[in-house]
Design a protein around this motif. Structure first.
Motif, PDB file in Angstrom:
ATOM      1  N   TYR A 266      11.393  -5.547  -2.241  1.00 34.68           N
ATOM      2  CA  TYR A 266      11.773  -5.255  -0.643  1.00 34.68           C
ATOM      3  C   TYR A 266      11.895  -6.092  -0.820  1.00 34.68           C
ATOM      4  O   TYR A 266      12.698  -7.845  -0.750  1.00 34.68           O
ATOM      5  CB  TYR A 266      10.851  -5.485   0.085  1.00 34.68           C
TER       6      TYR A 266
ATOM      7  N   LEU B  14       1.372  -5.719   2.408  1.00 35.92           N
ATOM      8  CA  LEU B  14       3.249  -6.432   2.701  1.00 35.92           C
ATOM      9  C   LEU B  14       3.056  -5.147   3.909  1.00 35.92           C
ATOM     10  O   LEU B  14       3.308  -4.256   3.538  1.00 35.92           O
ATOM     11  CB  LEU B  14       3.655  -6.802   1.907  1.00 35.92           C
TER      12      LEU B  14
ATOM     13  N   SER C 245      15.705 -11.612  -1.163  1.00 38.37           N
ATOM     14  CA  SER C 245      13.149 -10.486  -1.233  1.00 38.37           C
ATOM     15  C   SER C 245      12.857 -10.992  -1.222  1.00 38.37           C
ATOM     16  O   SER C 245      13.067 -12.758  -0.273  1.00 38.37           O
ATOM     17  CB  SER C 245      13.582 -10.371  -2.986  1.00 38.37           C
ATOM     18  N   LEU C 246      11.712 -10.478  -0.272  1.00 39.97           N
ATOM     19  CA  LEU C 246      11.061 -10.974  -0.202  1.00 39.97           C
ATOM     20  C   LEU C 246       9.907 -11.990  -0.706  1.00 39.97           C
ATOM     21  O   LEU C 246       9.380 -13.349  -0.659  1.00 39.97           O
ATOM     22  CB  LEU C 246       9.940 -10.155   0.181  1.00 39.97           C
ATOM     23  N   LEU C 247      10.322 -12.053  -2.254  1.00 38.69           N
ATOM     24  CA  LEU C 247       9.426 -12.798  -2.717  1.00 38.69           C
ATOM     25  C   LEU C 247      10.205 -14.317  -2.838  1.00 38.69           C
ATOM     26  O   LEU C 247      10.324 -15.388  -3.238  1.00 38.69           O
ATOM     27  CB  LEU C 247       9.457 -12.962  -4.189  1.00 38.69           C
TER      28      LEU C 247
ATOM     29  N   TRP D  94      -4.139  -7.995  -0.852  1.00 34.67           N
ATOM     30  CA  TRP D  94      -3.164  -8.602   0.080  1.00 34.67           C
ATOM     31  C   TRP D  94      -2.107  -7.286   0.005  1.00 34.67           C
ATOM     32  O   TRP D  94      -0.947  -6.681  -0.374  1.00 34.67           O
ATOM     33  CB  TRP D  94      -2.027  -9.856  -0.313  1.00 34.67           C
TER      34      TRP D  94
ATOM     35  N   LEU E 270       1.954 -10.443   5.778  1.00 34.79           N
ATOM     36  CA  LEU E 270       0.989 -10.981   4.775  1.00 34.79           C
ATOM     37  C   LEU E 270      -0.338 -10.212   5.618  1.00 34.79           C
ATOM     38  O   LEU E 270      -0.510 -11.819   5.482  1.00 34.79           O
ATOM     39  CB  LEU E 270       1.173 -11.455   3.652  1.00 34.79           C
TER      40      LEU E 270
ATOM     41  N   LEU F   5       9.224 -15.829  -0.357  1.00 37.90           N
ATOM     42  CA  LEU F   5       7.999 -17.266   0.223  1.00 37.90           C
ATOM     43  C   LEU F   5       8.074 -17.978  -0.964  1.00 37.90           C
ATOM     44  O   LEU F   5       6.939 -18.994  -0.333  1.00 37.90           O
ATOM     45  CB  LEU F   5       7.031 -15.814  -1.130  1.00 37.90           C
TER      46      LEU F   5
ATOM     47  N   GLY G 114       7.238  -3.949  -3.694  1.00 36.88           N
ATOM     48  CA  GLY G 114       6.144  -5.066  -4.321  1.00 36.88           C
ATOM     49  C   GLY G 114       7.192  -5.993  -3.597  1.00 36.88           C
ATOM     50  O   GLY G 114       8.676  -6.338  -3.402  1.00 36.88           O
ATOM     51  N   VAL G 115       6.522  -7.135  -3.631  1.00 36.81           N
ATOM     52  CA  VAL G 115       6.902  -8.428  -2.770  1.00 36.81           C
ATOM     53  C   VAL G 115       8.445  -9.235  -3.576  1.00 36.81           C
ATOM     54  O   VAL G 115       9.600  -9.309  -3.644  1.00 36.81           O
ATOM     55  CB  VAL G 115       6.984  -9.877  -3.739  1.00 36.81           C
TER      56      VAL G 115
ATOM     57  N   THR H 159       0.801 -15.180  -7.373  1.00 35.19           N
ATOM     58  CA  THR H 159       1.930 -13.140  -7.991  1.00 35.19           C
ATOM     59  C   THR H 159       0.559 -13.403  -8.934  1.00 35.19           C
ATOM     60  O   THR H 159       0.712 -14.772 -10.865  1.00 35.19           O
ATOM     61  CB  THR H 159       3.014 -13.231  -8.266  1.00 35.19           C
TER      62      THR H 159
ATOM     63  N   LEU I 286       1.352  -9.459  -5.716  1.00 38.85           N
ATOM     64  CA  LEU I 286       0.450 -10.799  -4.503  1.00 38.85           C
ATOM     65  C   LEU I 286      -0.796 -10.725  -5.313  1.00 38.85           C
ATOM     66  O   LEU I 286      -1.816 -10.086  -4.755  1.00 38.85           O
ATOM     67  CB  LEU I 286       0.528 -10.555  -3.364  1.00 38.85           C
TER      68      LEU I 286
END
Length: 446
Positions: free
Chosen positions: A431, A416, A369-371, A414, A441, A374, A427-428, A389, A398
């Motif tokens: 996705y 995305l 995931s995008l999370l 923020w 971002l 990061l 959401g992070v 977050t 975020l």
């Protein structure tokens, strides 16, 4: 698993000729939402409760327990009059010091949207709860609608958002409470002058809730005839824009905003005659797998059952199947291989030292995931990559990147984006970028 159909007192709703044709897929989504609702450790969300109450099948005991959790939050915070909260003194210490802190906090920043959804949930509850404590809730919501506007009058928009402001008006209408004409006019003027747009994002959600509020005020005859005519015209205009904005794949705005847009067709009795509604329903059924958060599922379920928030106003407690059992969501798997995703951080608003703050390729496992991305993003120069977050009912939100926090008072957030500047619409945590993709971002103003 229960095999017998048990009928208990619940809510009888209007005929559902606009519901989704696929019973099995809709039932699975209801069961998944129930599974998230009963999961321990997650804060109770009034929007989730509304979604459960507008579904076709129920676990009435689980819903009652969820309502009790909501009551613990909202009655503790809003269970007293405004005057009582503002004059709380040392003589009331026996009422619980934490309770006093909550009421003072409630008066500081408008919680318009959540309180509105809680009131919608109470109206949808069967058997109906004691109306006495609800008087304080209604008073608080009216106070918030005024505070929401006055606190940001110099900007010409609510402190929170037009979306929350619209929910507040809608909730008061559903409870058959008159709303001051000035409050309605603020929303109507904003719609007429297209002020709902922010940061280039879709306005569908906000327009839909505003249209539902307008339709409710007219249907419940809570406004004078001249204003009612203006509200009808506004609803027609919003509905026409939804038809014109529908994409080739059938969505109105995006997959997540489509259910709220569809509620407008249901509430105005156009779901059977407007082809755009049928196309949107077909598109929605093809993408039910996109609804992974509790808030998103709760927003989709009413239209899948052919219902809108306006149906809550005419709910009558009769019999309803108590046959639903919770279904746990299976975690998405992460592949064994690696992929490379370009991560870019931009800050075009004044507080930032420069526009481009970060631009590096990040190796992550396939399917991450995008999370996840990061969390493993490498440092660029002397500064480590940092982010923060905030847990919400829709998953992690975020709030800060590279030490730069989004300031709600300045209407910063923020955003995305994909490599071409289009919104990711997730959401992070939801996705999942693909190999070779660029994710941006961007600190934006809404």
């Amino acid at each position: 698993m229960w095999l017998l159909l048990v009928l208990l007192p619940a809510a009888a709703l209007p005929a559902r000729g606009c519901r989704a044709p696929g019973e099995a897929a809709v039932r699975v989504l209801s069961a998944r939402l129930l599974g998230l609702a009963v999961e321990p450790g997650l804060d109770a969300d009034p929007g989730v409760y509304v979604g459960l109450r507008l579904a076709g099948e129920h676990d009435l005991r689980a819903e009652q327990r969820y309502l009790e959790r909501l009551r613990d939050t909202f009655q503790g915070r809003y269970g007293r009059s405004l005057d009582s909260a503002s004059h709380s003194s040392h003589g009331h210490r026996h009422r619980d010091a934490e309770h006093s802190t909550d009421t003072r906090a409630a008066a500081q920043w408008p919680e318009t949207g959540r309180l509105a959804l809680y009131l919608l949930g109470l109206r949808a509850t069967c058997p109906p709860p004691d109306p006495g404590p609800q008087r304080f809730l209604v008073t608080w919501l009216k106070y918030y609608l005024e505070k929401d506007w006055k606190g940001s009058r110099r900007h010409g928009h609510p402190l929170t958002s037009y979306y929350q402001y619209s929910l507040g008006v809608l909730a008061l209408c559903i409870h058959h409470k008159r709303v001051r004409e000035e409050v309605i006019q603020r929303l109507l003027v904003a719609e007429q002058h297209r002020r709902f747009r922010h940061a280039g994002s879709s306005t569908v959600d906000t327009e839909a809730v505003a249209a539902l509020a307008f339709a409710c005020l007219e249907r419940e005859q809570l406004v004078r005839s001249r204003l009612a005519a203006e509200l009808r015209a506004a609803v027609r205009g919003i509905r026409a824009r939804f038809v014109a904005a529908q994409s080739e794949d059938g969505f109105i705005g995006n997959v997540f905003s489509t259910p709220l847009a569809m509620q407008v067709f249901i509430a105005t009795d156009k779901c059977r005659t407007q082809p755009a509604y049928g196309r949107a329903m077909a598109a929605l059924l093809q993408r039910l797998d996109a609804f992974t958060s509790a808030a998103a599922m709760a927003q989709a379920l009413p239209v899948l059952h052919g219902r809108s928030y306006l149906d809550i106003a005419s709910m009558q407690c009769k019999e309803e199947p108590d046959t639903l059992t919770p279904l746990a969501l299976e975690p998405l798997s992460v592949g064994p291989g690696n992929m490379m995703v370009r991560l870019v951080v931009e800050c075009p608003v004044p507080p930032c030292p420069q526009h481009l703050l970060y631009d590096l390729p990040v190796p992550v496992p396939t399917g991450a995931s995008l999370l996840d991305l990061l969390r493993v993003a490498p440092a660029q120069g002397p500064q480590n990559f940092t982010f923060e977050t905030q847990d919400t009912s829709q998953g992690p939100f975020l709030t800060s990147v590279l030490g730069l926090a989004a300031q709600p008072q300045e209407r910063h957030y923020w955003q995305l984006l994909g490599g071409l500047g289009s919104s990711l619409q997730m959401g992070v945590a939801d996705y999942r970028p693909e190999d070779g993709e660029t994710v941006i971002l961007r600190l934006s103003k809404w």
